[in-house]
Design an enzyme around this catalytic site. Structure first.
Site, mmCIF file in Angstrom:
data_model
loop_
_atom_site.group_PDB
_atom_site.id
_atom_site.type_symbol
_atom_site.label_atom_id
_atom_site.label_comp_id
_atom_site.label_asym_id
_atom_site.label_seq_id
_atom_site.Cartn_x
_atom_site.Cartn_y
_atom_site.Cartn_z
ATOM 1 N N ASP A 145 0.876 -1.168 0.000
ATOM 2 C CA ASP A 145 0.000 0.000 0.000
ATOM 3 C C ASP A 145 0.910 1.214 0.000
ATOM 4 O O ASP A 145 1.829 1.308 0.825
ATOM 5 C CB ASP A 145 -0.944 0.037 1.203
ATOM 6 C CG ASP A 145 -2.116 0.991 0.943
ATOM 7 O OD1 ASP A 145 -2.875 0.734 -0.007
ATOM 8 O OD2 ASP A 145 -2.255 1.981 1.669
ATOM 9 N N TYR A 193 1.917 8.647 -9.991
ATOM 10 C CA TYR A 193 2.371 10.022 -9.850
ATOM 11 C C TYR A 193 3.872 10.184 -10.138
ATOM 12 O O TYR A 193 4.439 11.249 -9.891
ATOM 13 C CB TYR A 193 2.091 10.526 -8.433
ATOM 14 C CG TYR A 193 0.636 10.604 -8.036
ATOM 15 C CD1 TYR A 193 -0.019 11.833 -7.921
ATOM 16 C CD2 TYR A 193 -0.099 9.456 -7.757
ATOM 17 C CE1 TYR A 193 -1.348 11.908 -7.532
ATOM 18 C CE2 TYR A 193 -1.436 9.515 -7.379
ATOM 19 C CZ TYR A 193 -2.053 10.751 -7.266
ATOM 20 O OH TYR A 193 -3.376 10.819 -6.886
ATOM 21 N N ASP A 194 4.500 9.129 -10.658
ATOM 22 C CA ASP A 194 5.950 9.177 -10.883
ATOM 23 C C ASP A 194 6.416 10.399 -11.684
ATOM 24 O O ASP A 194 7.468 10.970 -11.380
ATOM 25 C CB ASP A 194 6.414 7.906 -11.593
ATOM 26 C CG ASP A 194 6.513 6.711 -10.646
ATOM 27 O OD1 ASP A 194 6.303 6.901 -9.431
ATOM 28 O OD2 ASP A 194 6.796 5.597 -11.128
ATOM 29 N N HIS A 235 10.751 4.226 -2.651
ATOM 30 C CA HIS A 235 10.057 3.824 -1.433
ATOM 31 C C HIS A 235 9.798 2.324 -1.426
ATOM 32 O O HIS A 235 9.965 1.654 -0.405
ATOM 33 C CB HIS A 235 8.742 4.596 -1.306
ATOM 34 C CG HIS A 235 7.895 4.596 -2.541
ATOM 35 N ND1 HIS A 235 8.375 4.976 -3.781
ATOM 36 C CD2 HIS A 235 6.594 4.250 -2.751
ATOM 37 C CE1 HIS A 235 7.424 4.866 -4.677
ATOM 38 N NE2 HIS A 235 6.326 4.415 -4.085
ATOM 39 N N ARG A 236 9.383 1.786 -2.580
ATOM 40 C CA ARG A 236 9.073 0.359 -2.651
ATOM 41 C C ARG A 236 10.334 -0.485 -2.509
ATOM 42 O O ARG A 236 10.334 -1.519 -1.837
ATOM 43 C CB ARG A 236 8.350 0.060 -3.962
ATOM 44 C CG ARG A 236 7.708 -1.310 -4.022
ATOM 45 C CD ARG A 236 6.640 -1.390 -5.103
ATOM 46 N NE ARG A 236 5.494 -0.557 -4.747
ATOM 47 C CZ ARG A 236 5.112 0.519 -5.439
ATOM 48 N NH1 ARG A 236 5.782 0.901 -6.515
ATOM 49 N NH2 ARG A 236 4.067 1.225 -5.054
#
Length: 214
Positions: free
Chosen positions: A74, A165-166, A199-200
């Site tokens: 998420d 949103y990249d 982040h991932r």
């Protein structure tokens, strides 16, 4: 912490972009994985108010439906000038009247909100991408891993790589957006590396260090 002693898992997602990124990250570890979308699992209602809660809902749903460990993500963009929005509602900002998602529209919505706040300089447009991975077992046990990357929102969007949103997120220390980076550049990590950029990838690095047996 519970170790993952199988390389057969379910990727608990119906988001094609997320599935692709997770597949890129787990590939080097020899996983046999199918997504919740491929297995035609029903998407659970994401009723949580935190990334952790929603990741747990998705992972547990797939683990219990499949009888296998399931890995979910998420994630979202948290913008300081917007008091943390869109945050856990990042995907909701892209929802259209017909139930599909339009991220070009969502990025325009973000830009309008920032403009309305008078946030025109990079220092006023600070943001971070957050990813929480949840690994769940059919018996209900879960492990959570959180990754964040700081940056700021740019306009107009730049690049056609990545997803979501990249194209409007430029990470600190870089002069290009995630939308302009290849998958390898965006993640900035592979097994054996000390660093991770996205982040991932940062959340996945914690997952590897915690749950995968040597």
């Amino acid at each position: 912490m519970r170790k993952l002693d199988t390389r057969t898992i379910v990727v608990a997602s119906h988001n094609a972009g997320k599935i692709r990124e997770i597949a890129d990250l787990i590939g080097p570890f020899g996983f046999s994985a199918k997504s919740a979308a491929e297995l035609n699992f029903e998407e659970p209602d994401e009723t949580g108010t935190t990334f952790e809660e929603n990741a747990t809902i998705k992972a547990l749903a797939s683990a219990k439906a499949s009888g296998l460990p399931a890995l979910s993500d998420d994630s979202g963009i948290v913008i300081d000038a917007l008091d943390g929005a869109p945050g856990v509602y990042t995907a909701n900002w892209a929802e259209t009247a017909d139930g599909t998602r339009d991220f070009a529209m969502a990025m325009e919505k973000v830009e309008k909100a920032l403009t309305d706040k008078g946030a025109s300089e990079a220092k006023d447009r600070t943001a971070r991408f957050v990813s929480v991975l949840c690994l769940a077992w059919p018996d209900g046990h879960t492990e959570l891993f959180r990754g964040e990357v700081e940056g700021h929102v740019v306009w107009p969007p730049r690049g056609d790589k990545g997803f979501g949103y990249d194209p409007v997120f430029q990470p600190d220390g870089h002069d290009v957006t995630f939308g302009e980076m290849s998958a390898e550049e965006k993640h900035g990590w592979k097994p054996g590396d000390a660093a991770a950029l996205s982040h991932r990838a940062r959340a996945f690095k914690l997952f590897v260090e915690t749950c995968l047996k040597a």
